[in-house]
Design a protein around this motif. Sequence first.
Motif, short mmCIF file in Angstrom:
data_model
loop_
_atom_site.label_atom_id
_atom_site.label_comp_id
_atom_site.label_asym_id
_atom_site.label_seq_id
_atom_site.Cartn_x
_atom_site.Cartn_y
_atom_site.Cartn_z
N ALA B 433 0.85 -1.19 0.00
CA ALA B 433 0.00 0.00 0.00
C ALA B 433 0.89 1.24 0.00
O ALA B 433 1.95 1.26 0.64
N ILE B 434 0.47 2.25 -0.74
CA ILE B 434 1.25 3.50 -0.78
C ILE B 434 0.29 4.69 -0.65
O ILE B 434 -0.93 4.54 -0.81
N ASN B 435 0.86 5.84 -0.37
CA ASN B 435 0.06 7.07 -0.42
C ASN B 435 -0.09 7.49 -1.87
O ASN B 435 0.83 7.31 -2.67
N PRO B 436 -1.23 8.07 -2.22
CA PRO B 436 -1.42 8.47 -3.62
C PRO B 436 -0.34 9.41 -4.13
O PRO B 436 -0.01 9.39 -5.32
N ASP B 437 0.23 10.22 -3.23
CA ASP B 437 1.25 11.18 -3.69
C ASP B 437 2.68 10.66 -3.50
O ASP B 437 3.64 11.40 -3.66
N GLN B 438 2.82 9.41 -3.18
CA GLN B 438 4.14 8.84 -2.93
C GLN B 438 4.89 8.66 -4.24
O GLN B 438 4.36 8.14 -5.21
N THR B 439 6.16 9.05 -4.25
CA THR B 439 6.93 8.97 -5.49
C THR B 439 7.96 7.85 -5.48
O THR B 439 8.53 7.51 -6.52
N GLU B 440 8.24 7.34 -4.30
CA GLU B 440 9.20 6.23 -4.24
C GLU B 440 8.89 5.32 -3.07
O GLU B 440 8.31 5.74 -2.05
N LEU B 441 9.29 4.07 -3.22
CA LEU B 441 9.24 3.12 -2.10
C LEU B 441 10.60 3.17 -1.43
O LEU B 441 11.64 3.19 -2.11
N ARG B 442 10.58 3.17 -0.12
CA ARG B 442 11.85 3.19 0.61
C ARG B 442 11.68 2.32 1.85
O ARG B 442 10.90 2.65 2.75
N PHE B 443 12.36 1.20 1.87
CA PHE B 443 12.20 0.31 3.02
C PHE B 443 13.44 -0.57 3.18
O PHE B 443 14.24 -0.71 2.27
N SER B 444 13.53 -1.15 4.39
CA SER B 444 14.58 -2.13 4.68
C SER B 444 13.95 -3.52 4.71
O SER B 444 12.75 -3.66 4.95
N LEU B 445 14.78 -4.51 4.49
CA LEU B 445 14.33 -5.89 4.63
C LEU B 445 14.72 -6.36 6.03
O LEU B 445 15.85 -6.12 6.49
N VAL B 446 13.80 -6.99 6.72
CA VAL B 446 14.06 -7.47 8.07
C VAL B 446 13.50 -8.88 8.25
O VAL B 446 12.68 -9.33 7.46
N GLU B 447 13.93 -9.49 9.32
CA GLU B 447 13.42 -10.79 9.78
C GLU B 447 13.24 -11.82 8.65
O GLU B 447 12.12 -12.20 8.32
N PRO B 448 14.34 -12.26 8.07
CA PRO B 448 14.22 -13.28 7.01
C PRO B 448 13.76 -14.63 7.58
O PRO B 448 14.19 -15.04 8.66
N HIS B 449 12.88 -15.26 6.84
CA HIS B 449 12.48 -16.64 7.14
C HIS B 449 13.08 -17.51 6.05
O HIS B 449 12.87 -17.25 4.88
N TYR B 450 13.83 -18.51 6.44
CA TYR B 450 14.50 -19.30 5.42
C TYR B 450 14.48 -20.79 5.78
O TYR B 450 14.16 -21.18 6.90
N ILE B 451 14.81 -21.58 4.79
CA ILE B 451 14.78 -23.03 4.94
C ILE B 451 16.21 -23.54 4.91
O ILE B 451 16.99 -23.20 4.01
N ILE B 452 16.54 -24.33 5.91
CA ILE B 452 17.90 -24.89 6.01
C ILE B 452 17.83 -26.37 5.67
O ILE B 452 16.98 -27.10 6.19
N LYS B 453 18.74 -26.77 4.80
CA LYS B 453 18.74 -28.15 4.36
C LYS B 453 19.54 -29.03 5.32
O LYS B 453 20.62 -28.64 5.78
N GLY B 454 19.03 -30.19 5.63
CA GLY B 454 19.70 -31.16 6.48
C GLY B 454 20.31 -32.25 5.65
O GLY B 454 20.98 -31.95 4.65
N PRO B 455 20.04 -33.49 5.91
CA PRO B 455 19.07 -33.91 6.93
C PRO B 455 19.70 -34.06 8.31
O PRO B 455 20.91 -34.27 8.43
N TRP B 456 18.84 -33.98 9.29
CA TRP B 456 19.21 -34.36 10.64
C TRP B 456 18.65 -35.77 10.84
O TRP B 456 17.43 -35.97 10.74
N ARG B 457 19.51 -36.70 11.09
CA ARG B 457 19.09 -38.10 11.29
C ARG B 457 19.27 -38.44 12.76
O ARG B 457 20.38 -38.39 13.29
N LEU B 458 18.19 -38.79 13.42
CA LEU B 458 18.20 -38.93 14.88
C LEU B 458 17.72 -40.33 15.28
O LEU B 458 16.52 -40.59 15.35
N PRO B 459 18.65 -41.24 15.54
CA PRO B 459 18.23 -42.57 15.98
C PRO B 459 17.71 -42.53 17.41
O PRO B 459 18.35 -41.94 18.28
#
Lengths: 184, 463
Positions: B433-459
């Motif tokens: 969402a933006i303001n109608p008079d907004q001329t640019e987007l300006r933001f930071s990226l935060v809190e990445p959610h990511y997937i880590i490859k294993g496998p973890w094998r747990l006997p």
Amino acid sequence: MVERIRKRDTRALEEAIDAYGLALKALVTRILSGRGSAEDAEECVSDAFLAAWHDIDKYDGQRGSFRTWLYTIAKYKALDKRRQISRLTNAASLQEDTHIAGASAEQQAMSSETERELIDLIRKFGEPDRSLFWLRYFYYEELEQLAQLFGLTKKAVENRLYRCRVALRQALHMTEKGDGVNEE
Amino acid sequence: MKNEELQIVKLMDQIDKEDVMQELKDGLYDQSLEQSLLDIQDEVEDKAAIERIKSRTLSLLQEGHMHTQQSAKRRFLGRHARLLAAAAAAILLLCAVVFTMPDVQAGLKKVLRFLPGIGVVQEGEATQETYVLEKPYVQAIGEGTLTIDGIVLQAEGSIINLRGREVPEVEQFQAEIGDRIYTFRSFMRSASGDWFGSYGVTTDAIAPVANEITLYVDGRTIGPLKLVTAKTASDLERLGASELQQGIRVTAFPTDLGDGLVRIQLNAQSQAADRIVHSYGVSPIGEEDIGLYVEDDNGTKAIIQQDNDLSYPSDFRFRETEEGMKTYTVVIPYLKVSDRNAASAGEVVIPVPQVGSSHEVDVSTEIDGFPVAFTRIERTIASGVSVDVDTDFDLAKPRTLNYFQIRTADSPFPESFSWEDHEQGGMKTLYLAINPDQTELRFSLVEPHYIIKGPWRLPVTVE
């Protein structure tokens, strides 16, 4: 739609999700205020629709629209979720959690007298202020959305809300630091 | 919102829900405005979100059919897992902080205690007395059940977890411990028909440590329940198994529930204190075939019990593959994690086009080592834009970015926005969402959610 949900027609529930799902998600996301993930918000919305499905017999069309009823359910689902996330995020230890538990439960309670007084005061606001106030502070609506909705400038919306807040503070003997108000 | 406004919001949030419902009858505000708001908000569509909500909601409604439908059961499990993902995440974060302290690492084996039903492995003094409920206790009530999922009594504080299915929610209850009655109140509850509550003593008093407890819940007496000394690391070393992959050690703790059912509780210890594990793959991580599984020594996969008894994303049950088979391997192909304090080095700046137009952009940044490229922006309405993004999502990589949050300089919180994923996963298009008079987007990226490859094998060995 309501009658079909009462008759357990899941297609009607799907239609409700189509019609109101995004609005409810927007509401929940605003209330979560960055706490939790997008999944949390969607889960909250899903829970709200499930609650509506299960409690459809509690819905009284005389009290308000089905849409409003859904909004209200979603609002409180989101508050539950936010409290849950906040408390757990702030948890430092099992012991501290236990202490926090009692305190939080007490702090969140507002006396019925204060609640009655608050609602009566809001009722006394004229329109559009009453609706502006409710949409902003109960539904967390953005100022820009309200400005667009009411055909006002953002500044005008801010001014009207400011006057409402001042009136409320005076009536409830609140200070801006929160005296007289229970903090979450 | 400004602090002064937040004070009002907090006040409004305390209004009782039922009172709101009642007040609406008398026209508390102009409800027709909601439709107008809908008209405004519907301009930004998010069909993917609607479909996800619909799928989740309908799959939960089909609960009665889930005993025979494996895929549906997985979704149901996912809901319960997500219900307490944040809870587990917070606890695991706490554990991660504890476990990464050097002196704790050194003395790890001496002080760990497994708290069944609480979803946590706790660090403490070797002399500390801790009593726990070894296995869940299930009380049938009418058509439903009340499950005492976990009890921990220790000098530092007590905690009791309850779960209900088709029984009324329990706000508080009494417990008799050592000839005294203590009131326990919920401080964390998720509810939607089935519910879960975690309860602590309501006063400053600390309940004594004892090996027996009787609960008085809604007029019912449950117990006395026998408690046992919490298993310590030396016990766990024999029963549990762990593996370290990519800086995350995952440990599995088995509990034999009888009748061929085994409960597994997982614990993750991360070398990065801010990293939170959101999913072990008990519920699907994107694609169905990358989830957790359990196999016996013959390679036969066990049926994972995906009923409504789950509380944490780290908690599941499986059925023994054959009578007498006591050794299994829990395999976790991927973990879904987030890093709540990670942020991009600088702000992303993207010029906003005129309404009805779009243009290619070439804006790159990175967050937590993940490259992110914004490639296109389109403005279909005055108050919203869509931005295409490439996160190079690839499950074959050791780590791959699932999604991120964004934050503007004038807000302490991440912004609300929706996005669409590629079919194979990873963000495709952001809707902002933006303001109608907004001329640019300006933001930071935060809190990445990511997937880590294993496998973890747990006997694990079931005893």
